[in-house]
Design an enzyme around this catalytic site. Structure first.
Site, PDB file in Angstrom:
ATOM      1  N   GLU A   1       0.819  -1.208   0.000  1.00 33.65           N
ATOM      2  CA  GLU A   1       0.000   0.000   0.000  1.00 33.65           C
ATOM      3  C   GLU A   1       0.855   1.262   0.000  1.00 33.65           C
ATOM      4  OE1 GLU A   1      -3.098   0.516  -0.562  1.00 33.65           O
ATOM      5  OE2 GLU A   1      -3.539  -1.604  -0.720  1.00 33.65           O
TER       6      GLU A   1
ATOM      7  N   TYR B   1      -6.868   6.170   4.654  1.00 35.22           N
ATOM      8  CA  TYR B   1      -6.949   5.244   3.515  1.00 35.22           C
ATOM      9  C   TYR B   1      -6.101   3.982   3.765  1.00 35.22           C
ATOM     10  CZ  TYR B   1      -5.678   2.799  -0.579  1.00 35.22           C
ATOM     11  OH  TYR B   1      -5.417   1.765  -1.416  1.00 35.22           O
TER      12      TYR B   1
ATOM     13  N   ASP C   1     -10.280   5.330  -2.247  1.00 35.77           N
ATOM     14  CA  ASP C   1      -9.153   5.964  -2.937  1.00 35.77           C
ATOM     15  C   ASP C   1      -9.677   6.636  -4.208  1.00 35.77           C
ATOM     16  OD1 ASP C   1      -9.646   3.919  -4.722  1.00 35.77           O
ATOM     17  OD2 ASP C   1      -7.541   3.330  -4.950  1.00 35.77           O
TER      18      ASP C   1
END
Ligand code: SF4
Length: 358
Positions: free
Chosen positions: A36, A119, A137
């Site tokens: 990520e 996020y 996102d």
């Protein structure tokens, strides 16, 4: 569109179309976190080799925590946004030192890690622990704005709240990990920014943007990126000793771009200047003795970052080795060329070195 139909569409589409990516074969939160962070502001194709390098070099969070920052930055070199790498390293140390290598196991706990915002915390919590949290996102904003015909500015506070609430209300009770990944993948591959594949889309009959021909108008993003022009003049102080070339380099500090990376002596001005003009208004020129030789001035190199457009020239200055220990050079460290190879450097500097010295 009905909430259940929407979730079913996403899950079915994802099962058939998902890309086979290494972080999708693991539930290990450390690997998911690595993927990520690497993929923020980075395309999958570009990020994939970096993910593989990090997993191989630092197979556990402890390995990453115990690495020195310079090696982490060196491995990150070329990905940009170097604060991500520094935060990654700091967060790994936090997990290692404060949590005895036990990775935070919930959305709230994940938020305590440096560089982990809403996020990233929700992505890790969802993908690794199947926690029922929405992941929003840029891809998800686009899909929701189009399917539900929402014209609120996605860059506004109101937009963030509205889309977050909608995403939360759409979450299915089961398979939220697959569903969240499916939403992001659907936005990345099917409902793409420029050419959404509406002809073969399972959402078609209930999609407002498709029905009203508004794919190009949605999502609405009003905030424009301000691009700053910067003009860098790099002075490359160099000398030779025993047939080896030494270059003066400096580690960048502070909040500006590339903090922690090495570049040369930098003079930043409001426009590009040739060496002569630069000397006219720079302190270093006062130090210039007859033994210093300005040997070369490069053409201008352009380097584009998301918020900045950099133009850089390189000015080579040969100095006698006997003068390099004077006060003037105290902020520079002179490295042999083979030592420079291992230093973390901005791509602009790396390219210039490769072209001119290696
Ligand atoms: S129909 Fe087109 S705009 Fe609507 S979700 Fe599908 S790809 Fe996106």
């Amino acid at each position: 569109m009905d909430k259940h139909l929407f979730a079913d569409n996403i899950l079915n589409w994802y099962a058939k179309n998902k890309r086979d990516l290494p972080w999708r074969h693991t539930k290990d939160p450390y690997f998911i976190w690595l993927s990520e962070v690497i993929l923020q502001q980075t395309r999958v194709k570009q990020g994939l080799p970096y993910y593989e390098k990090f997993v191989e070099t630092y197979p556990t969070v402890k390995d990453l925590a115990e690495a020195d920052e310079q090696s982490v930055l060196r491995l990150w070199q070329g990905l940009g946004y170097y604060s991500r790498a520094r935060n990654l390293h700091a967060a790994a140390k936090f997990v290692h030192q404060e949590l005895a290598d036990k990775f935070p196991a919930s959305y709230q706990e994940l938020l305590k890690m440096k560089g982990v915002g809403k996020y990233t915390a929700s992505a890790i919590a969802s993908f690794a622990y199947n926690e029922k949290v929405e992941v929003v996102d840029g891809n998800v904003f686009r899909v929701l704005a189009r399917v539900f015909g929402i014209a609120t500015d996605i860059a506004s506070h109101q937009g963030a709240k509205e889309f977050d609430a909608l995403a939360k209300s759409l979450l299915p009770d089961e398979q939220t990990d697959e569903y969240n990944q499916g939403m992001m993948e659907f936005g990345a591959l099917q409902c793409t920014p420029q050419k959404p594949n509406c002809m073969y889309c399972p959402m078609q009959s209930g999609c407002v943007a498709f029905q009203q021909g508004k794919q190009k108008e949605l999502p609405v993003k009003i905030k424009k990126l301000k691009i700053k022009n910067r003009y860098f003049h790099y002075l490359i102080f160099e000398y030779q000793k025993n047939d080896e070339v030494f270059l003066g380099m400096k580690q960048r500090v502070g909040k500006d771009i590339w903090s922690g990376l090495y570049d040369f002596w930098l003079e930043e001005k409001s426009a590009l200047q040739n060496t002569e003009a630069l000397m006219g208004e720079s302190d270093w020129a006062k130090e210039l003795t007859e033994e210093w030789v300005i040997s070369k001035e490069s053409v201008a190199y352009k380097h584009i970052l998301t918020h900045q457009r950099i133009q850089a020239t390189f000015h080579h200055i040969q100095v006698p080795v006997s003068q390099t220990d004077q006060e003037f050079f105290k902020d520079l460290h002179f490295f042999k060329l083979d030592e420079i190879v291992d230093l973390p450097k901005p791509v602009l500097i790396d390219n210039y070195l490769n072209k001119n010295f290696f």
